[in-house]
Design a protein around this motif. Structure first.
Motif, short mmCIF file in Angstrom:
data_model
loop_
_atom_site.label_atom_id
_atom_site.label_comp_id
_atom_site.label_asym_id
_atom_site.label_seq_id
_atom_site.Cartn_x
_atom_site.Cartn_y
_atom_site.Cartn_z
N ALA A 119 0.84 -1.21 0.00
CA ALA A 119 0.00 0.00 0.00
C ALA A 119 0.87 1.26 0.00
O ALA A 119 0.58 2.22 -0.72
CB ALA A 119 -0.93 0.00 1.20
N GLU A 120 1.97 1.24 0.77
CA GLU A 120 2.88 2.39 0.79
C GLU A 120 3.53 2.60 -0.57
O GLU A 120 3.65 3.73 -1.03
CB GLU A 120 3.95 2.19 1.86
CG GLU A 120 3.44 2.30 3.28
CD GLU A 120 4.48 1.86 4.30
OE1 GLU A 120 5.60 1.47 3.93
OE2 GLU A 120 4.14 1.90 5.50
N GLN A 121 3.93 1.53 -1.23
CA GLN A 121 4.53 1.64 -2.55
C GLN A 121 3.52 2.18 -3.55
O GLN A 121 3.86 2.94 -4.44
CB GLN A 121 5.06 0.28 -3.03
CG GLN A 121 6.34 -0.13 -2.37
CD GLN A 121 6.89 -1.40 -2.99
OE1 GLN A 121 6.17 -2.20 -3.56
NE2 GLN A 121 8.19 -1.57 -2.89
N ARG A 122 2.28 1.77 -3.44
CA ARG A 122 1.23 2.21 -4.36
C ARG A 122 1.00 3.71 -4.19
O ARG A 122 0.77 4.41 -5.16
CB ARG A 122 -0.04 1.42 -4.09
CG ARG A 122 -1.09 1.55 -5.13
CD ARG A 122 -2.28 0.62 -4.94
NE ARG A 122 -2.55 0.19 -3.59
CZ ARG A 122 -2.39 -1.06 -3.14
NH1 ARG A 122 -1.95 -2.00 -3.95
NH2 ARG A 122 -2.68 -1.37 -1.90
N ASP A 123 1.07 4.22 -2.94
CA ASP A 123 0.87 5.64 -2.68
C ASP A 123 1.97 6.49 -3.30
O ASP A 123 1.73 7.62 -3.70
CB ASP A 123 0.81 5.91 -1.17
CG ASP A 123 -0.47 5.36 -0.54
OD1 ASP A 123 -1.44 5.10 -1.29
OD2 ASP A 123 -0.50 5.19 0.68
N GLU A 124 3.18 5.94 -3.38
CA GLU A 124 4.31 6.68 -3.95
C GLU A 124 4.14 6.72 -5.42
O GLU A 124 4.31 7.43 -6.21
CB GLU A 124 5.63 6.00 -3.60
CG GLU A 124 5.93 6.03 -2.14
CD GLU A 124 7.16 5.20 -1.79
OE1 GLU A 124 7.76 4.59 -2.67
OE2 GLU A 124 7.51 5.18 -0.60
#
Length: 48
Positions: free
Chosen positions: A43-48
């Motif tokens: 999820a953090e990677q997707r936000d970036e």
């Protein structure tokens, strides 16, 4: 009688390269992480 756990099929260079690419997005996750940690990381990677 052979033990199935000892059977190690040969992996081609192409298969090895493909396998490395398939899970490269998980390189930053600590070994033994659970589903929640993996989900948060993705999820953090997707936000970036």
């Amino acid at each position: 009688m052979t033990d199935a756990a000892e059977c190690k099929p040969e992996i081609t260079e192409h298969e090895q390269d493909e396998a490395e690419r398939d899970d490269a997005h998980l390189d930053d996750i600590e070994e033994g992480a659970g589903c929640t940690e993996i989900w948060e990381h993705l999820a953090e990677q997707r936000d970036e």
